[in-house]
Scaffold this active site. Structure first.
Site, PDB file in Angstrom:
ATOM      1  N   ASP A 194     -38.035  19.860 -20.951  1.00  5.57           N
ATOM      2  CA  ASP A 194     -36.922  18.876 -20.616  1.00  5.57           C
ATOM      3  C   ASP A 194     -37.292  18.194 -19.349  1.00  5.57           C
ATOM      4  O   ASP A 194     -36.946  18.644 -18.342  1.00  5.57           O
ATOM      5  CB  ASP A 194     -35.520  19.516 -20.829  1.00  5.57           C
ATOM      6  CG  ASP A 194     -34.594  18.492 -20.730  1.00  5.57           C
ATOM      7  OD1 ASP A 194     -34.658  17.271 -20.246  1.00  5.57           O
ATOM      8  OD2 ASP A 194     -33.426  18.957 -21.161  1.00  5.57           O
ATOM      9  N   HIS A 199     -32.997  15.700 -13.382  1.00  2.00           N
ATOM     10  CA  HIS A 199     -32.876  17.040 -12.881  1.00  2.00           C
ATOM     11  C   HIS A 199     -33.970  17.139 -11.670  1.00  2.00           C
ATOM     12  O   HIS A 199     -34.205  18.191 -11.394  1.00  2.00           O
ATOM     13  CB  HIS A 199     -33.075  17.997 -14.218  1.00  2.00           C
ATOM     14  CG  HIS A 199     -32.133  17.820 -15.122  1.00  2.00           C
ATOM     15  ND1 HIS A 199     -30.769  17.880 -14.982  1.00  2.00           N
ATOM     16  CD2 HIS A 199     -32.295  17.380 -16.484  1.00  2.00           C
ATOM     17  CE1 HIS A 199     -30.074  17.621 -16.120  1.00  2.00           C
ATOM     18  NE2 HIS A 199     -31.164  17.155 -17.149  1.00  2.00           N
ATOM     19  N   ILE A 214     -29.017  17.248 -10.620  1.00  2.00           N
ATOM     20  CA  ILE A 214     -28.233  18.529 -10.950  1.00  2.00           C
ATOM     21  C   ILE A 214     -29.130  19.346 -12.202  1.00  2.00           C
ATOM     22  O   ILE A 214     -30.156  19.158 -12.536  1.00  2.00           O
ATOM     23  CB  ILE A 214     -26.964  17.849 -11.966  1.00  2.00           C
ATOM     24  CG1 ILE A 214     -27.503  17.083 -13.211  1.00  2.00           C
ATOM     25  CG2 ILE A 214     -26.387  17.043 -11.116  1.00  2.00           C
ATOM     26  CD1 ILE A 214     -26.559  16.670 -13.958  1.00  2.00           C
ATOM     27  N   GLY A 217     -27.797  21.356 -18.332  1.00  2.00           N
ATOM     28  CA  GLY A 217     -26.711  21.939 -18.849  1.00  2.00           C
ATOM     29  C   GLY A 217     -27.415  23.133 -19.735  1.00  2.00           C
ATOM     30  O   GLY A 217     -26.723  23.966 -19.862  1.00  2.00           O
TER      31      GLY A 217
END
Length: 292
Positions: A194, A199, A214, A217
């Site tokens: 990913d 991120h 961040i 998820g």
């Protein structure tokens, strides 16, 4: 409008061959915190953690399905499907559901077929449901549904879609555990495929409205499932039948996750996840693990 719902739903599915090895499985497990024993025993020798990190004992956490065969049809490629043309900075992962048809082997080759299964109009945003079905020579392995929230792309008068909100769980949780997210957790997790710069890249994160990068998820998703398997399912990944969640808030690397679990009957665990340092701010909500 950048999202043409009719065109997206009518588009031919995309198929690709995917494969994975024990090394891919081990890397994913490290990305969701395997080896970091919360009881402070040596993670290098703890037999509970060796099931995730040592090839001779390896089993596969079912949430590995979200990254298996990195580069296969998935969330990022789904955003380039016919009828979909959106700015990645406006995209958030709204939810994820996974159905397991049988345990995932530690090594395999399979065909992944992806399509836009639904497009919902939430007014100020659109939700795309990207479905990926994976099968090998022996038959179906798993089905993944990713709910992708695209800010600023709603308002065309389309179907709002079903409500996924659940009533709050009642009573005290059966178990509560805490898991610390490493400062470099997102950098490690993204090696499983990913590559969203949200991120890792501070400037991109600011474009998306965040002070700093961040955590994925789906990393929180994997950390949570591992906690449920290790705590309530005796460490047996083969017992997981389905797992779904709604991403209710963000996690920043370095924070602590508080994972509360409620048994509901003989085959379901209800889960909530919050960020300890931000006064239990919600992170995962409407979360269910179905098991044998």
């Amino acid at each position: 409008m950048p999202i043409d719902a009719a065109k997206a739903l009518a588009a031919e599915p995309r198929s690709a061959e995917i494969s994975w090895t024990p090394k891919d499985v081990q890397l994913y497990h490290l990305g969701v915190g395997a080896g970091a024993n919360p009881d402070r025993r040596s993670p290098a020798t703890d037999p509970d953690e060796l099931r995730y990190t040592l090839e001779s004992r390896l089993h596969v956490l079912p949430s590995f399905a979200t990254v298996a065969g990195a580069g296969s049809p998935g969330v990022i490629s789904g955003l380039s499907m016919p009828g979909v043309d959106v700015d990645l900075a406006r995209v958030l992962h709204g939810g994820q559901s996974l159905a397991l048809h049988r345990p995932i082997p530690t090594e395999g080759t399979a065909t992944a077929t992806a399509r836009v299964a639904a497009v919902y109009d939430k007014g100020k945003a659109a939700i795309l449901v990207l479905r990926t079905e994976v099968a090998d020579a022996e038959g179906p392995l798993w089905t993944n549904d990713a709910q992708i929230f695209v800010r600023g792309e709603g308002g065309w008068g389309g179907d709002r879609g079903p409500s996924t909100r659940l009533d709050p769980p009642s009573g005290e949780p059966d178990r509560t555990v805490e898991r610390t997210v490493r400062e470099d957790q997102a950098l490690l997790y993204r090696l499983s495929g990913d590559w969203n710069p949200l991120h890792a890249d501070p400037e991109f994160a600011k474009r998306a409205g965040f002070d700093r990068p961040i955590l994925h998820g789906l990393c929180t998703y994997g950390i949570t499932l591992k906690a449920v398997v290790d705590t309530l399912l005796g460490g047996d990944v083969g017992r997981v039948r389905a797992y779904g969640t709604r991403f209710a808030g963000v996690v920043f690397p370095g924070e602590t996750l508080r994972i509360r679990m409620w048994r509901q009957g003989d085959a379901t665990v209800r889960v909530s996840v919050t960020a300890v340092e931000r006064e239990d701010a919600p992170v995962l909500a409407d979360t269910l693990v179905e098991h044998s």
